[in-house]
Write a protein that holds these residues in place. Structure first.
Motif, PDB file in Angstrom:
ATOM      1  N   VAL A  53      -5.924  13.655  -1.379  1.00  0.00           N
ATOM      2  CA  VAL A  53      -5.871  12.195  -1.460  1.00  0.00           C
ATOM      3  C   VAL A  53      -5.070  11.654  -0.269  1.00  0.00           C
ATOM      4  CG1 VAL A  53      -5.035  10.231  -2.810  1.00  0.00           C
ATOM      5  CG2 VAL A  53      -6.099  12.180  -3.962  1.00  0.00           C
ATOM      6  N   VAL A  54      -5.605  10.622   0.373  1.00  0.00           N
ATOM      7  CA  VAL A  54      -4.955  10.005   1.533  1.00  0.00           C
ATOM      8  C   VAL A  54      -4.389   8.657   1.111  1.00  0.00           C
ATOM      9  CG1 VAL A  54      -5.274   9.092   3.854  1.00  0.00           C
ATOM     10  CG2 VAL A  54      -6.475  11.179   3.155  1.00  0.00           C
ATOM     11  N   VAL A  55      -3.104   8.437   1.388  1.00  0.00           N
ATOM     12  CA  VAL A  55      -2.449   7.169   1.087  1.00  0.00           C
ATOM     13  C   VAL A  55      -2.015   6.534   2.400  1.00  0.00           C
ATOM     14  CG1 VAL A  55      -0.564   6.033  -0.123  1.00  0.00           C
ATOM     15  CG2 VAL A  55      -1.649   8.041  -1.143  1.00  0.00           C
ATOM     16  N   ASP A  56      -2.584   5.375   2.688  1.00  0.00           N
ATOM     17  CA  ASP A  56      -2.274   4.648   3.924  1.00  0.00           C
ATOM     18  C   ASP A  56      -1.459   3.416   3.565  1.00  0.00           C
ATOM     19  OD1 ASP A  56      -2.182   3.679   6.484  1.00  0.00           O
ATOM     20  OD2 ASP A  56      -4.241   2.899   6.464  1.00  0.00           O
ATOM     21  N   GLY A  57      -0.186   3.410   3.913  1.00  0.00           N
ATOM     22  CA  GLY A  57       0.699   2.309   3.565  1.00  0.00           C
ATOM     23  C   GLY A  57       1.610   2.673   2.411  1.00  0.00           C
ATOM     24  N   ASP A  58       2.288   1.660   1.890  1.00  0.00           N
ATOM     25  CA  ASP A  58       3.286   1.887   0.848  1.00  0.00           C
ATOM     26  C   ASP A  58       3.027   1.003  -0.362  1.00  0.00           C
ATOM     27  OD1 ASP A  58       5.665   2.034   3.482  1.00  0.00           O
ATOM     28  OD2 ASP A  58       4.908   3.739   2.337  1.00  0.00           O
ATOM     29  N   GLY A  59       3.482   1.487  -1.510  1.00  0.00           N
ATOM     30  CA  GLY A  59       3.547   0.682  -2.717  1.00  0.00           C
ATOM     31  C   GLY A  59       2.219   0.156  -3.183  1.00  0.00           C
ATOM     32  N   ALA A  60       2.280  -1.038  -3.819  1.00  0.00           N
ATOM     33  CA  ALA A  60       1.088  -1.623  -4.416  1.00  0.00           C
ATOM     34  C   ALA A  60       0.073  -2.050  -3.370  1.00  0.00           C
ATOM     35  CB  ALA A  60       1.475  -2.815  -5.287  1.00  0.00           C
ATOM     36  N   ASP A  61       0.481  -2.183  -2.107  1.00  0.00           N
ATOM     37  CA  ASP A  61      -0.433  -2.591  -1.040  1.00  0.00           C
ATOM     38  C   ASP A  61      -1.078  -1.403  -0.336  1.00  0.00           C
ATOM     39  OD1 ASP A  61       0.114  -5.307  -1.460  1.00  0.00           O
ATOM     40  OD2 ASP A  61       1.876  -5.219  -0.159  1.00  0.00           O
ATOM     41  N   ALA A  62      -0.717  -0.177  -0.718  1.00  0.00           N
ATOM     42  CA  ALA A  62      -1.250   1.001  -0.058  1.00  0.00           C
ATOM     43  C   ALA A  62      -2.753   1.135  -0.312  1.00  0.00           C
ATOM     44  CB  ALA A  62      -0.526   2.249  -0.544  1.00  0.00           C
ATOM     45  N   LYS A  63      -3.441   1.744   0.641  1.00  0.00           N
ATOM     46  CA  LYS A  63      -4.854   2.066   0.478  1.00  0.00           C
ATOM     47  C   LYS A  63      -4.954   3.527   0.068  1.00  0.00           C
ATOM     48  CE  LYS A  63      -9.369   1.991   0.893  1.00  0.00           C
ATOM     49  NZ  LYS A  63     -10.208   1.338  -0.147  1.00  0.00           N
TER      50      LYS A  63
END
Length: 316
Positions: A53-63
């Motif tokens: 899984v790739v997470v781009d960004g942080d928190g609730a705004d992450a993609k």
């Protein structure tokens, strides 16, 4: 009142069963957070899916992006960023940034974006918040976690789910508001060094109507009608001052519920108050258990002292 999407509720229910099975304990009581036999209730390990899984960004705004060929063979958890706070355990109250994502479509089913500063308070309760227990337990505050849950553990008709979550801060489990002068005629309250209350009933008649008084005034969000709240509380009978229920007697572990799911007097005591406040409420049987024929408290006037620790608005 509308509920969260069915799939999210199914996820939480399935995770509850999963955690209960791994902990080897019976189904929890409705008002008590069970204590697992081991330090971690589930302690899922990293695997091919959670690692991919790739997470781009942080928190609730992450993609959050899930590969189309991710196998989802088992419950898996990958730490993508390790925090430096205390370890999160069952019974903790923490502020959390999170997203719950449908792996097949990328649709965000629920997130903490609706909370102040993109955070929501979560009680680490294996009964009601088991999904977050599975994601966050046994990792330091500040850790960023990916939890992969296959449809096979979520029930018929469910999709594979990915949770991206971060416990940002451990929250207090006692009221932190400023003390308020006692209200004449109300029971008196003393707190021990840990904040646990003792209630002394005054001389005089039992209350004919419900009365609420502040003991401490907080400065947090206001509890709204139907909110999910986290509290510490002590309940005693007016007739003899004896305790009949208390979170303090359960290892001072807070409890959570919707204000619409408690007796009228308790609801009245909570709604309109600020997080961080401590209140005392006295109520006659009609606002307690008077309508519950045969209940042991059916004819009792009741007194509660309640520390209001967190509130989350009911989903619209």
């Amino acid at each position: 009142m509308r509920k969260r999407p069915l799939i999210v509720l199914s996820t939480v229910a399935a995770a509850t069963l999963l955690l209960a099975g791994c902990a080897g304990s019976p189904a929890p009581e409705s008002s008590k957070t069970p204590e697992p036999e081991s330090a971690c209730a589930l302690d899922a390990k990293a695997g091919a899916t959670s690692d991919a899984v790739v997470v781009d960004g942080d928190g609730a705004d992450a993609k959050v992006t899930v590969p189309a060929d991710a196998p989802f063979a088992d419950v898996e958890r990958t730490v993508i960023g390790e925090g430096d706070g205390d370890e999160v355990t069952v019974g903790d109250l923490v502020s959390v940034r999170y997203q719950i994502v449908d792996a097949a479509t990328g649709t965000v089913l629920d997130s903490s974006a609706r909370g102040e500063d993109g955070l929501l308070p979560i009680l680490m309760d294996t009964n009601q918040s088991s999904l977050f227990v599975a994601a966050l337990e046994c990792n330091p505050v500040g850790s960023q976690i990916v939890l992969a849950l296959p449809s096979s553990v979520l029930g018929e008709g469910a999709s594979n789910i990915v949770v991206y979550a971060e416990a940002v801060e451990e929250l207090p489990t006692v009221a932190t508001g400023e003390p308020v002068e006692p209200t004449e005629g109300m029971p008196t309250v003393k707190l021990d060094d840990d904040g646990a209350p003792t209630i002394t009933i005054p001389d005089g008649d039992a209350p004919a109507e419900t009365k609420v008084a502040l003991l401490k005034e907080g400065d947090g969000p206001v509890v709204g009608a139907g909110d999910l709240v986290v509290v510490q509380y002590l309940g005693v009978k007016w007739s003899d001052g004896k305790e009949f229920d208390s979170s303090w007697s359960r290892e001072a572990t807070p409890t959570q519920f919707q204000t619409s799911g408690v007796v009228t007097g308790f609801r009245v005591a909570l709604e309109g108050q600020k997080v961080g406040s401590q209140v005392i409420v006295t109520m006659p049987p009609k606002d307690g258990y008077g309508a519950s024929a045969g209940h042991e408290l059916e004819k009792e006037s009741l007194v509660f002292v309640v520390d209001i620790l967190a509130t989350t608005a009911a989903p619209q």
